[in-house]
Write a protein that holds these residues in place. Structure first.
Motif, mmCIF file in Angstrom:
data_model
loop_
_atom_site.group_PDB
_atom_site.id
_atom_site.type_symbol
_atom_site.label_atom_id
_atom_site.label_comp_id
_atom_site.label_asym_id
_atom_site.label_seq_id
_atom_site.Cartn_x
_atom_site.Cartn_y
_atom_site.Cartn_z
ATOM 1 N N PHE A 431 36.152 -1.018 98.135
ATOM 2 C CA PHE A 431 35.444 -0.475 99.286
ATOM 3 C C PHE A 431 34.499 -1.555 99.795
ATOM 4 O O PHE A 431 34.189 -2.520 99.081
ATOM 5 N N GLU A 432 34.081 -1.434 101.027
ATOM 6 C CA GLU A 432 32.975 -2.221 101.570
ATOM 7 C C GLU A 432 32.138 -1.277 102.406
ATOM 8 O O GLU A 432 32.666 -0.555 103.257
ATOM 9 N N TRP A 433 30.841 -1.248 102.151
ATOM 10 C CA TRP A 433 29.971 -0.248 102.727
ATOM 11 C C TRP A 433 29.284 -0.732 104.004
ATOM 12 O O TRP A 433 28.970 -1.922 104.161
ATOM 13 N N THR A 434 28.985 0.213 104.878
ATOM 14 C CA THR A 434 28.076 -0.043 105.992
ATOM 15 C C THR A 434 26.658 -0.126 105.439
ATOM 16 O O THR A 434 26.392 0.223 104.274
ATOM 17 N N ARG A 435 25.733 -0.550 106.294
ATOM 18 C CA ARG A 435 24.325 -0.612 105.839
ATOM 19 C C ARG A 435 23.807 0.785 105.482
ATOM 20 O O ARG A 435 23.103 0.948 104.486
ATOM 21 N N GLU A 436 24.200 1.781 106.253
ATOM 22 C CA GLU A 436 23.739 3.143 105.974
ATOM 23 C C GLU A 436 24.300 3.647 104.647
ATOM 24 O O GLU A 436 23.585 4.282 103.865
ATOM 25 N N GLU A 437 25.572 3.369 104.378
ATOM 26 C CA GLU A 437 26.193 3.822 103.130
ATOM 27 C C GLU A 437 25.541 3.145 101.924
ATOM 28 O O GLU A 437 25.269 3.799 100.902
ATOM 29 N N PHE A 438 25.286 1.851 102.019
ATOM 30 C CA PHE A 438 24.671 1.132 100.903
ATOM 31 C C PHE A 438 23.252 1.630 100.655
ATOM 32 O O PHE A 438 22.845 1.859 99.507
ATOM 33 N N ARG A 439 22.504 1.814 101.719
ATOM 34 C CA ARG A 439 21.127 2.297 101.555
ATOM 35 C C ARG A 439 21.106 3.718 100.976
ATOM 36 O O ARG A 439 20.239 4.045 100.162
ATOM 37 N N GLY A 440 22.062 4.541 101.383
ATOM 38 C CA GLY A 440 22.125 5.896 100.825
ATOM 39 C C GLY A 440 22.415 5.877 99.333
ATOM 40 O O GLY A 440 21.794 6.615 98.557
ATOM 41 N N TRP A 441 23.375 5.039 98.929
ATOM 42 C CA TRP A 441 23.697 4.934 97.501
ATOM 43 C C TRP A 441 22.501 4.398 96.710
ATOM 44 O O TRP A 441 22.135 4.951 95.668
ATOM 45 N N ALA A 442 21.887 3.337 97.208
ATOM 46 C CA ALA A 442 20.773 2.713 96.497
ATOM 47 C C ALA A 442 19.584 3.663 96.374
ATOM 48 O O ALA A 442 18.938 3.740 95.312
ATOM 49 N N ALA A 443 19.289 4.401 97.448
ATOM 50 C CA ALA A 443 18.159 5.340 97.401
ATOM 51 C C ALA A 443 18.416 6.435 96.371
ATOM 52 O O ALA A 443 17.506 6.847 95.632
ATOM 53 N N ALA A 444 19.652 6.920 96.295
ATOM 54 C CA ALA A 444 19.974 7.978 95.334
ATOM 55 C C ALA A 444 19.871 7.454 93.901
ATOM 56 O O ALA A 444 19.366 8.143 93.006
ATOM 57 N N VAL A 445 20.351 6.234 93.663
ATOM 58 C CA VAL A 445 20.253 5.631 92.329
ATOM 59 C C VAL A 445 18.784 5.472 91.936
ATOM 60 O O VAL A 445 18.381 5.792 90.808
ATOM 61 N N ALA A 446 17.976 4.958 92.863
ATOM 62 C CA ALA A 446 16.557 4.753 92.580
ATOM 63 C C ALA A 446 15.873 6.070 92.224
ATOM 64 O O ALA A 446 15.085 6.146 91.274
ATOM 65 N N GLU A 447 16.174 7.117 92.975
ATOM 66 C CA GLU A 447 15.539 8.416 92.720
ATOM 67 C C GLU A 447 15.957 8.983 91.365
ATOM 68 O O GLU A 447 15.124 9.526 90.629
ATOM 69 N N ARG A 448 17.254 8.827 91.023
ATOM 70 C CA ARG A 448 17.731 9.393 89.746
ATOM 71 C C ARG A 448 17.122 8.694 88.543
ATOM 72 O O ARG A 448 16.928 9.308 87.492
ATOM 73 N N HIS A 449 16.792 7.429 88.663
ATOM 74 C CA HIS A 449 16.387 6.662 87.481
ATOM 75 C C HIS A 449 14.951 6.135 87.533
ATOM 76 O O HIS A 449 14.556 5.346 86.665
ATOM 77 N N GLY A 450 14.185 6.573 88.509
ATOM 78 C CA GLY A 450 12.775 6.222 88.523
ATOM 79 C C GLY A 450 12.470 4.833 89.026
ATOM 80 O O GLY A 450 11.497 4.200 88.577
ATOM 81 N N TYR A 451 13.259 4.318 89.957
ATOM 82 C CA TYR A 451 13.024 2.999 90.551
ATOM 83 C C TYR A 451 12.573 3.155 92.008
ATOM 84 O O TYR A 451 12.862 4.151 92.673
ATOM 85 N N ASP A 452 11.855 2.127 92.481
ATOM 86 C CA ASP A 452 11.638 1.949 93.912
ATOM 87 C C ASP A 452 12.663 0.943 94.396
ATOM 88 O O ASP A 452 13.112 0.074 93.626
ATOM 89 N N VAL A 453 13.054 0.996 95.665
ATOM 90 C CA VAL A 453 14.069 0.080 96.160
ATOM 91 C C VAL A 453 13.700 -0.432 97.550
ATOM 92 O O VAL A 453 13.182 0.309 98.386
ATOM 93 N N GLY A 454 13.934 -1.739 97.745
ATOM 94 C CA GLY A 454 13.764 -2.366 99.055
ATOM 95 C C GLY A 454 15.017 -3.136 99.406
ATOM 96 O O GLY A 454 15.847 -3.441 98.536
ATOM 97 N N PHE A 455 15.184 -3.459 100.687
ATOM 98 C CA PHE A 455 16.414 -4.078 101.152
ATOM 99 C C PHE A 455 16.119 -5.400 101.852
ATOM 100 O O PHE A 455 15.133 -5.519 102.584
ATOM 101 N N VAL A 456 16.988 -6.386 101.604
ATOM 102 C CA VAL A 456 16.800 -7.734 102.128
ATOM 103 C C VAL A 456 18.114 -8.191 102.759
ATOM 104 O O VAL A 456 19.166 -8.109 102.113
ATOM 105 N N PRO A 457 18.086 -8.693 104.002
ATOM 106 C CA PRO A 457 19.305 -9.238 104.590
ATOM 107 C C PRO A 457 19.599 -10.618 104.008
ATOM 108 O O PRO A 457 18.690 -11.395 103.727
ATOM 109 N N VAL A 458 20.881 -10.924 103.827
ATOM 110 C CA VAL A 458 21.304 -12.234 103.333
ATOM 111 C C VAL A 458 22.257 -12.828 104.351
ATOM 112 O O VAL A 458 23.298 -12.229 104.659
ATOM 113 N N GLY A 459 21.925 -14.017 104.882
ATOM 114 C CA GLY A 459 22.709 -14.624 105.940
ATOM 115 C C GLY A 459 22.149 -14.255 107.294
ATOM 116 O O GLY A 459 21.145 -13.542 107.401
#
Length: 487
Positions: A431-459
């Motif tokens: 798969f390859e995710w859109t920005r919205e899909e990746f942010r949704g997955w990352a936010a859910a992972v962070a919430e489930r495991h007690g992390y904060d998450v930020g996003f950085v563009p590369v390129g």
């Protein structure tokens, strides 16, 4: 139980080099004790032009029964413990003897002549009596994809009564010009018990590791992979499933990355510049190093390290005091070791780095206690149903303070003229995710495991489609971090 390995040679490459490869001198007949009898190695012929090594296994039927094979059952079953084909037909007993007697040869080790193990040479292997549950057709289906020319002649039940038909045994001859001795031995080690479809010992979880070691370089792409895996593991479904999952990860790890490099290093044909832009792979590593530095990480895991490019970059920075590269592919780790020149590295530098084999789909106590972990271009190689297992292994079990994840941004693909519409950047991307899909997955992972998450563009961050690579930086939350340290 009998097997021969023959090769031919020339004065420049004598056939007797087979003795160096097998670590058994052609002038000597040697005997080795095993748990089920005695193995003999002898050379019926040994000359410059042709050399043949024979392995003869004398099976002790009493020892076989005493070790637990076939206990209990009806009287006729008890008799079958002593009257059977085990002394005569190749089976897992012979495979184990091969591994015990020719262990160095199977690993491709030859200290006396280090150049020999990598040499392909003419090989002929003969097994006079091989159980083949599936017939000669299955024998060919297993060996021919590996580069063997196969002759599998069915053995009649009784030559004097041809009307009785054929037995389940074949007389096997394998010939090849394009394999090494180590490869040949590993093929036999796996496929002899597969064809017999039985093992003389209890199959436990460590058999998965044995299978993957012997199958390295060929099993992950074999068209009969599922049958081989199932039969080798005595049809134990839980072990078979585990092995198949790990083989899939091996296949992905060893996939040709040329398509990725082509995309990563592509130059926009319409760009009005004479300078070649910095490759995206380099920009990714620089962004990862920046994130790790800002997190104050000193002990870092590179999960899915592949051929060691990021590990190499981390080693150049003294602030990273311990670097562990983890990959499921032994082959990739071997290449990484060569890239890093671990065998020539100074003691102080070598103490900072380790390469370990492991699957990210399973929890691993070795990965606990680190400051940071990196998953660079890894998650998109997994089937979506496997992501929760990786998520728990990294965020739930290992729990580093910082986790850096990079993955392609599918929206940016339209900016590459060399990438056909609707195609992912690499054939092995699930798969390859859109920005919205990746942010949704990352936010859910962070919430489930007690992390904060930020996003950085590369390129280059395109105003319409975003950057080519998207990166998430997870940081363990304050209260949760204190709980993790207390634990």
């Amino acid at each position: 139980m009998f097997l021969t390995i023959s090769t031919t040679g020339t004065p420049e490459r004598p056939a007797t080099d087979l003795g160096f490869l097998l670590h058994k001198h052609p002038d000597n007949a040697q005997a080795f004790s095993t748990s089920y009898g005695k193995a003999h190695v002898l050379y019926p012929e040994a000359g410059v032009d042709r050399c043949t090594a024979a392995l003869l296994l004398e099976v002790d039927a009493v020892a076989l029964v005493r070790r637990g094979k076939g206990r209990g059952g009806a009287p006729d079953a008890a008799l079958a413990q002593y009257v059977n084909d085990r002394p005569y037909a190749a089976s897992s007993l012979l495979a184990v003897a091969l591994s015990a007697v020719f262990s160095s040869a199977m690993r491709g080790v030859c200290a006396a002549k280090p150049e020999l193990p990598a040499q392909q040479r003419p090989l002929r292997i003969e097994v006079p009596a091989l159980p083949a549950r599936g017939g000669a057709g299955l024998v060919r289906a297993l060996f021919e994809p590996l580069g063997w020319t196969v002759s599998a002649e069915p053995v009649p039940l009784d030559a004097e009564f041809p009307q009785w038909g054929d037995s389940r045994y074949v007389s096997l001859v394998l010939e090849s010009e394009s394999l090494t001795v180590a490869e040949a031995l590993r093929h036999l080690y796996v496929l002899l018990p597969v064809l017999d479809d039985a093992k003389h010992y209890w199959v436990s979880s460590d058999e998965v590791d044995k299978l993957l070691r012997a199958g390295e370089g060929w099993l992950s792409d074999h068209p009969e992979q599922k049958l081989i895996t199932s039969r080798y593991l005595s049809r134990r479904w839980s072990l078979t499933r585990q092995a198949m999952e790990r083989l899939e990860l091996v296949r992905l790890a060893e996939a040709d990355d040329s398509a990725v490099e082509e995309i990563d290093n592509a130059v926009d044909a319409e760009a009005e510049t004479e300078e070649r832009p910095t490759p995206l792979a380099v920009l990714r590593r620089e962004a990862i190093l920046t994130a790790l530095t800002q997190a104050g990480a000193a002990r870092v895991l590179d999960l899915g390290c592949g051929q060691g490019q990021l590990v190499q970059a981390l080693l150049k920075e003294p602030r990273f005091t311990e670097i562990v590269g983890v990959d499921v592919s032994v082959r990739a780790l071997t290449i990484a070791s060569r890239r890093l020149k671990l065998d020539r590295m100074g003691e102080r530098q070598a103490s900072r780095v380790r390469l370990v084999q492991g699957s990210l789909a399973y929890t691993d106590a070795r990965l606990k206690g680190y400051d940071a972990a990196v998953l660079s271009e890894v998650i998109e190689h997994l089937d979506l149903p496997r992501l929760p297992a990786l998520e728990y292994a990294v965020f739930g079990s290992a729990r580093p303070r910082t986790v850096v994840v990079t993955t392609p941004n599918v929206e940016y693909n339209v900016r590459w003229e060399s990438l056909p519409a609707g195609h992912v950047r690499h054939g092995d991307h699930r798969f390859e995710w859109t920005r919205e899909e990746f942010r949704g997955w990352a936010a859910a992972v962070a919430e489930r495991h007690g992390y904060d998450v930020g996003f950085v563009p590369v390129g280059p961050d395109d105003p319409e489609v975003g950057p080519p690579t998207q990166m998430a930086v997870f940081t363990l939350g304050g209260a949760t971090e204190k709980e993790a340290k207390a634990a």
